[in-house]
Design an enzyme around this catalytic site. Structure first.
Site, PDB file in Angstrom:
ATOM      1  N   HIS A   1      -4.618   1.703   7.586  1.00  0.00           N
ATOM      2  CA  HIS A   1      -3.242   2.220   7.675  1.00  0.00           C
ATOM      3  C   HIS A   1      -3.033   3.357   6.660  1.00  0.00           C
ATOM      4  O   HIS A   1      -2.479   4.409   6.995  1.00  0.00           O
ATOM      5  CB  HIS A   1      -2.286   1.049   7.423  1.00  0.00           C
ATOM      6  CG  HIS A   1      -0.832   1.386   7.361  1.00  0.00           C
ATOM      7  ND1 HIS A   1       0.104   0.817   8.205  1.00  0.00           N
ATOM      8  CD2 HIS A   1      -0.127   2.208   6.535  1.00  0.00           C
ATOM      9  CE1 HIS A   1       1.298   1.292   7.909  1.00  0.00           C
ATOM     10  NE2 HIS A   1       1.186   2.136   6.895  1.00  0.00           N
ATOM     11  N   GLU A   2      -3.489   3.137   5.414  1.00  0.00           N
ATOM     12  CA  GLU A   2      -3.259   4.143   4.360  1.00  0.00           C
ATOM     13  C   GLU A   2      -4.120   5.386   4.580  1.00  0.00           C
ATOM     14  O   GLU A   2      -3.663   6.505   4.328  1.00  0.00           O
ATOM     15  CB  GLU A   2      -3.513   3.550   2.975  1.00  0.00           C
ATOM     16  CG  GLU A   2      -2.651   2.332   2.620  1.00  0.00           C
ATOM     17  CD  GLU A   2      -1.157   2.541   2.809  1.00  0.00           C
ATOM     18  OE1 GLU A   2      -0.684   3.685   2.726  1.00  0.00           O
ATOM     19  OE2 GLU A   2      -0.462   1.536   3.059  1.00  0.00           O
TER      20      GLU A   2
ATOM     21  N   HIS B   1      -2.471   7.658   6.899  1.00  0.00           N
ATOM     22  CA  HIS B   1      -1.446   8.507   6.262  1.00  0.00           C
ATOM     23  C   HIS B   1      -2.057   9.794   5.722  1.00  0.00           C
ATOM     24  O   HIS B   1      -1.477  10.871   5.861  1.00  0.00           O
ATOM     25  CB  HIS B   1      -0.791   7.762   5.090  1.00  0.00           C
ATOM     26  CG  HIS B   1       0.336   6.857   5.472  1.00  0.00           C
ATOM     27  ND1 HIS B   1       1.451   7.294   6.146  1.00  0.00           N
ATOM     28  CD2 HIS B   1       0.542   5.531   5.226  1.00  0.00           C
ATOM     29  CE1 HIS B   1       2.293   6.271   6.325  1.00  0.00           C
ATOM     30  NE2 HIS B   1       1.758   5.194   5.783  1.00  0.00           N
TER      31      HIS B   1
ATOM     32  N   CYS C   1       5.699  -0.349   7.291  1.00  0.00           N
ATOM     33  CA  CYS C   1       5.373   0.818   6.456  1.00  0.00           C
ATOM     34  C   CYS C   1       6.604   1.186   5.646  1.00  0.00           C
ATOM     35  O   CYS C   1       7.722   1.191   6.178  1.00  0.00           O
ATOM     36  CB  CYS C   1       4.972   1.978   7.366  1.00  0.00           C
ATOM     37  SG  CYS C   1       4.584   3.490   6.469  1.00  0.00           S
ATOM     38  N   LEU C   2       6.387   1.532   4.370  1.00  0.00           N
ATOM     39  CA  LEU C   2       7.518   1.913   3.517  1.00  0.00           C
ATOM     40  C   LEU C   2       8.199   3.187   4.030  1.00  0.00           C
ATOM     41  O   LEU C   2       9.362   3.424   3.726  1.00  0.00           O
ATOM     42  CB  LEU C   2       7.050   2.115   2.066  1.00  0.00           C
ATOM     43  CG  LEU C   2       6.555   0.845   1.368  1.00  0.00           C
ATOM     44  CD1 LEU C   2       6.010   1.174  -0.011  1.00  0.00           C
ATOM     45  CD2 LEU C   2       7.653  -0.211   1.281  1.00  0.00           C
TER      46      LEU C   2
ATOM     47  N   GLY D   1       0.831  -1.192   0.000  1.00  0.00           N
ATOM     48  CA  GLY D   1       0.000   0.000   0.000  1.00  0.00           C
ATOM     49  C   GLY D   1       0.868   1.244   0.000  1.00  0.00           C
ATOM     50  O   GLY D   1       1.993   1.224   0.503  1.00  0.00           O
TER      51      GLY D   1
ATOM     52  N   GLN E   1       3.000   9.895   1.371  1.00  0.00           N
ATOM     53  CA  GLN E   1       4.336   9.300   1.490  1.00  0.00           C
ATOM     54  C   GLN E   1       5.274   9.724   0.365  1.00  0.00           C
ATOM     55  O   GLN E   1       6.488   9.566   0.477  1.00  0.00           O
ATOM     56  CB  GLN E   1       4.231   7.773   1.522  1.00  0.00           C
ATOM     57  CG  GLN E   1       3.545   7.251   2.775  1.00  0.00           C
ATOM     58  CD  GLN E   1       3.370   5.746   2.706  1.00  0.00           C
ATOM     59  OE1 GLN E   1       2.390   5.267   2.152  1.00  0.00           O
ATOM     60  NE2 GLN E   1       4.328   5.005   3.229  1.00  0.00           N
TER      61      GLN E   1
HETATM   62 NI    NI Z   1       2.518   3.238   5.677  1.00  0.00          NI
END
Ligand code: NI
Length: 167
Positions: free
Chosen positions: A133-134, A137, A91-92, A46, A51
């Site tokens: 989660h997304e 963000h 998470c990236l 995701g 991000q």
């Molecule tokens: Ni993330």
């Protein structure tokens, strides 16, 4: 298409609140293609526009093992949240950190797709966790902010140390 740089925690830009997309245009679709390519290359399941330092309400998700089930969420809103479930998240933007987070285990979300059409989706398990989660963000919240302050301090120290070692 292009790979986009991913902002890393604790960068303050991760706390910006994303604005709604007023109109889904060819530029939106180009951004979505770049976001998807960036997510698959990372690799991740995701990615939120936040991000990559674009503060618009756009999320791409693909939780399939075959990487052929992309779901695009523009202006996503959680309509229903049910139950609770603990699962390990990463998470990236927080590389190498995996921690258990409690979230709803069943959700209903409404969003627009890349054609601008409104859809609703019910999800559970990994997809439900990933959507929550997304969307966090887009609200300027990183998953580690669901953890205790002590854990957050440890994670920030660890990431700063990692960054010093790679510079
Ligand atoms: Ni993330």
């Amino acid at each position: 298409m292009a790979l986009l740089p991913i902002i890393k925690y604790p960068d303050p830009r991760l706390h910006k609140v994303a604005k709604p997309v007023a109109a889904v245009t060819e530029n939106t679709r180009k951004l979505i293609r770049d976001m998807s390519e960036t997510m698959y290359a990372a690799p991740g399941i995701g990615l939120a526009a936040t991000q990559i330092d674009v503060h618009e309400q756009i999320v791409v998700i693909d939780v399939s093992e075959t990487h052929d089930d992309l779901i695009v969420f523009i202006n996503p809103v959680l309509l229903e949240l049910e139950g609770t479930e603990e699962s390990e998240e990463g998470c990236l933007s927080v590389p190498g950190i995996y921690e258990t987070v409690t979230r709803a285990n069943r959700i209903k979300v409404q969003a627009q797709n890349e054609s601008g059409e409104i859809f609703q989706l019910e999800a559970d398990g990994l997809l439900a966790v990933c959507i929550q989660h997304e969307i966090d963000h887009l609200h300027g919240k990183v998953f580690v902010e669901h953890l205790s302050h002590l854990k957050q301090t440890r994670i920030r120290a660890k990431l700063k140390k990692q960054r010093r070692e790679t510079l």
